[in-house]
Design a protein around this motif. Sequence first.
Motif, PDB file in Angstrom:
ATOM      1  N   THR A 212       0.820  -1.216   0.000  1.00 21.64           N
ATOM      2  CA  THR A 212       0.000   0.000   0.000  1.00 21.64           C
ATOM      3  C   THR A 212       0.847   1.258   0.000  1.00 21.64           C
ATOM      4  OG1 THR A 212      -0.179   0.059   2.427  1.00 21.64           O
ATOM      5  CG2 THR A 212      -1.898  -1.134   1.217  1.00 21.64           C
ATOM      6  N   PHE A 213       2.115   1.159   0.434  1.00 17.87           N
ATOM      7  CA  PHE A 213       2.961   2.353   0.403  1.00 17.87           C
ATOM      8  C   PHE A 213       4.281   2.108  -0.331  1.00 17.87           C
ATOM      9  CE2 PHE A 213       3.653   0.326   4.527  1.00 17.87           C
ATOM     10  CZ  PHE A 213       5.036   0.305   4.672  1.00 17.87           C
ATOM     11  N   GLY A 214       4.219   1.217  -1.352  1.00 16.40           N
ATOM     12  CA  GLY A 214       5.353   1.064  -2.251  1.00 16.40           C
ATOM     13  C   GLY A 214       6.369   0.015  -1.881  1.00 16.40           C
ATOM     14  N   GLY A 215       6.125  -0.765  -0.844  1.00 17.00           N
ATOM     15  CA  GLY A 215       7.047  -1.824  -0.458  1.00 17.00           C
ATOM     16  C   GLY A 215       6.637  -3.155  -1.049  1.00 17.00           C
ATOM     17  N   ASP A 216       7.300  -4.210  -0.634  1.00 15.25           N
ATOM     18  CA  ASP A 216       6.937  -5.540  -1.117  1.00 15.25           C
ATOM     19  C   ASP A 216       7.566  -6.592  -0.220  1.00 15.25           C
ATOM     20  OD1 ASP A 216       5.680  -7.414  -2.647  1.00 15.25           O
ATOM     21  OD2 ASP A 216       6.762  -6.988  -4.500  1.00 15.25           O
ATOM     22  N   LEU A 217       7.106  -7.826  -0.388  1.00 15.17           N
ATOM     23  CA  LEU A 217       7.615  -8.966   0.366  1.00 15.17           C
ATOM     24  C   LEU A 217       7.745 -10.132  -0.603  1.00 15.17           C
ATOM     25  CD1 LEU A 217       6.412 -10.188   3.845  1.00 15.17           C
ATOM     26  CD2 LEU A 217       6.614 -11.803   1.954  1.00 15.17           C
ATOM     27  N   THR A 218       8.885 -10.802  -0.578  1.00 12.13           N
ATOM     28  CA  THR A 218       9.096 -11.955  -1.441  1.00 12.13           C
ATOM     29  C   THR A 218       9.498 -13.167  -0.612  1.00 12.13           C
ATOM     30  OG1 THR A 218      11.418 -11.329  -1.813  1.00 12.13           O
ATOM     31  CG2 THR A 218       9.791 -10.541  -3.410  1.00 12.13           C
ATOM     32  N   LEU A 219       9.080 -14.334  -1.087  1.00 11.95           N
ATOM     33  CA  LEU A 219       9.365 -15.591  -0.402  1.00 11.95           C
ATOM     34  C   LEU A 219       9.968 -16.568  -1.399  1.00 11.95           C
ATOM     35  CD1 LEU A 219       9.042 -17.635   2.015  1.00 11.95           C
ATOM     36  CD2 LEU A 219       6.791 -18.163   1.051  1.00 11.95           C
ATOM     37  N   THR A 220      11.111 -17.147  -1.040  1.00 12.21           N
ATOM     38  CA  THR A 220      11.743 -18.201  -1.828  1.00 12.21           C
ATOM     39  C   THR A 220      11.953 -19.395  -0.914  1.00 12.21           C
ATOM     40  OG1 THR A 220      12.913 -16.540  -3.155  1.00 12.21           O
ATOM     41  CG2 THR A 220      13.682 -18.808  -3.311  1.00 12.21           C
ATOM     42  N   VAL A 229      12.790 -15.130   3.213  1.00 14.24           N
ATOM     43  CA  VAL A 229      11.703 -14.168   3.077  1.00 14.24           C
ATOM     44  C   VAL A 229      12.287 -12.775   3.293  1.00 14.24           C
ATOM     45  CG1 VAL A 229      11.015 -14.490   5.501  1.00 14.24           C
ATOM     46  CG2 VAL A 229       9.402 -13.501   3.873  1.00 14.24           C
ATOM     47  N   VAL A 230      11.976 -11.893   2.353  1.00 13.56           N
ATOM     48  CA  VAL A 230      12.606 -10.572   2.338  1.00 13.56           C
ATOM     49  C   VAL A 230      11.539  -9.493   2.231  1.00 13.56           C
ATOM     50  CG1 VAL A 230      14.245  -9.050   1.166  1.00 13.56           C
ATOM     51  CG2 VAL A 230      14.625 -11.526   1.161  1.00 13.56           C
ATOM     52  N   ALA A 231      11.654  -8.481   3.070  1.00 13.48           N
ATOM     53  CA  ALA A 231      10.786  -7.304   2.986  1.00 13.48           C
ATOM     54  C   ALA A 231      11.595  -6.132   2.473  1.00 13.48           C
ATOM     55  CB  ALA A 231      10.196  -6.977   4.356  1.00 13.48           C
ATOM     56  N   ARG A 232      11.029  -5.433   1.488  1.00 11.76           N
ATOM     57  CA  ARG A 232      11.624  -4.182   0.999  1.00 11.76           C
ATOM     58  C   ARG A 232      10.666  -3.060   1.373  1.00 11.76           C
ATOM     59  NH1 ARG A 232      10.687  -0.842  -2.933  1.00 11.76           N
ATOM     60  NH2 ARG A 232       9.149  -2.245  -3.874  1.00 11.76           N
ATOM     61  N   ILE A 233      11.174  -2.120   2.180  1.00  8.48           N
ATOM     62  CA  ILE A 233      10.326  -1.079   2.745  1.00  8.48           C
ATOM     63  C   ILE A 233      10.881   0.283   2.348  1.00  8.48           C
ATOM     64  CG2 ILE A 233       9.327  -0.177   4.878  1.00  8.48           C
ATOM     65  CD1 ILE A 233      10.080  -2.903   6.167  1.00  8.48           C
ATOM     66  N   PRO A 234      10.099   1.096   1.645  1.00  8.88           N
ATOM     67  CA  PRO A 234      10.596   2.427   1.260  1.00  8.88           C
ATOM     68  C   PRO A 234      10.989   3.239   2.485  1.00  8.88           C
ATOM     69  CG  PRO A 234       8.517   1.920   0.153  1.00  8.88           C
ATOM     70  CD  PRO A 234       8.723   0.860   1.183  1.00  8.88           C
ATOM     71  N   LEU A 235      12.051   4.036   2.335  1.00  9.64           N
ATOM     72  CA  LEU A 235      12.497   4.867   3.450  1.00  9.64           C
ATOM     73  C   LEU A 235      11.524   6.013   3.723  1.00  9.64           C
ATOM     74  CD1 LEU A 235      16.334   5.138   2.735  1.00  9.64           C
ATOM     75  CD2 LEU A 235      15.076   3.393   4.013  1.00  9.64           C
ATOM     76  N   LEU A 236      10.782   6.445   2.698  1.00  5.21           N
ATOM     77  CA  LEU A 236       9.778   7.511   2.830  1.00  5.21           C
ATOM     78  C   LEU A 236      10.387   8.789   3.410  1.00  5.21           C
ATOM     79  CD1 LEU A 236       6.625   5.538   4.067  1.00  5.21           C
ATOM     80  CD2 LEU A 236       7.308   6.116   1.743  1.00  5.21           C
ATOM     81  N   LEU A 237      11.563   9.139   2.908  1.00  7.24           N
ATOM     82  CA  LEU A 237      12.216  10.361   3.365  1.00  7.24           C
ATOM     83  C   LEU A 237      11.648  11.561   2.619  1.00  7.24           C
ATOM     84  CD1 LEU A 237      15.909   9.099   3.427  1.00  7.24           C
ATOM     85  CD2 LEU A 237      14.317   9.261   5.345  1.00  7.24           C
TER      86      LEU A 237
END
Length: 254
Positions: A212-220, A229-237
């Motif tokens: 919802t705010f531009g991030g994502d989660l991937t699972l391998t 499992v990796v979360a990519r979270i925008p810094l939102l600076l």
Amino acid sequence: MFSRKQAAGADGAGYAQAVEQLTASRRTIVEAFEIERARIERDLHDGAQQYIVAASMKVGEALMMLDALRAAGDSPQLAAVEGLLVEAQRDTSGALRTLRETVAGVHSRTLAERGLEAAVRELGERLSAPGDPVEVRVPFPLPPLPGGVLSSAWYFASEALTNAAKHAPGAHVSILVVADTALHVSVVDDGPGGAVLTGGHGLSGIRERLRTFGGDLTLTSPSGGPTTVVARIPLLLRHGESGVPPRTPGRIEG
């Protein structure tokens, strides 16, 4: 008539404004999550928890009154009542303990007071298997980040580590936290693999929230492992805020 240079400048200004507006709207979404999280935490602490504490105190008072009645003359009925009260007190104590664990899971006091690295290390200690501690690596200092970004990272780390402990018991687990243009949190276990995202809760729910705010989660998670499992979270600076962490003299990375 605008020159090509003026037009390029206007386009650049428009792009910068659009990016600023997008960042602001995403921060609003994250802040809304934080407001709701704080409300839930407050309601649990000030509402349900207080009722359970009050009930436990009343049961304790009833047990003391029962002791006074027994002094006047024991009976099978008094013994039965005492047994029920003891069970009720045990149940309320269990409910209170569970509720406090739930409140702790809603938000980390360590996160608020000492930051993401300390909070993740605390999670690692709490969820480590006996004799095989979770390996936590934060190789570089993290930049100052909005509270909502930090909370999102902590929720993800908590859920991912909990899942690893539940579905891959005995597996070695490691977690890596780094930041570049985004905050990246990676949890790896060397368990049997075969994990999938299902339903709208747990990691799947966190993925939807991040998106919802531009991030994502991937699972391998191939059969035989490992599961990553990796979360990519925008810094939102905001414009002018730095994503470069402050230097810490003498810091030893590990």
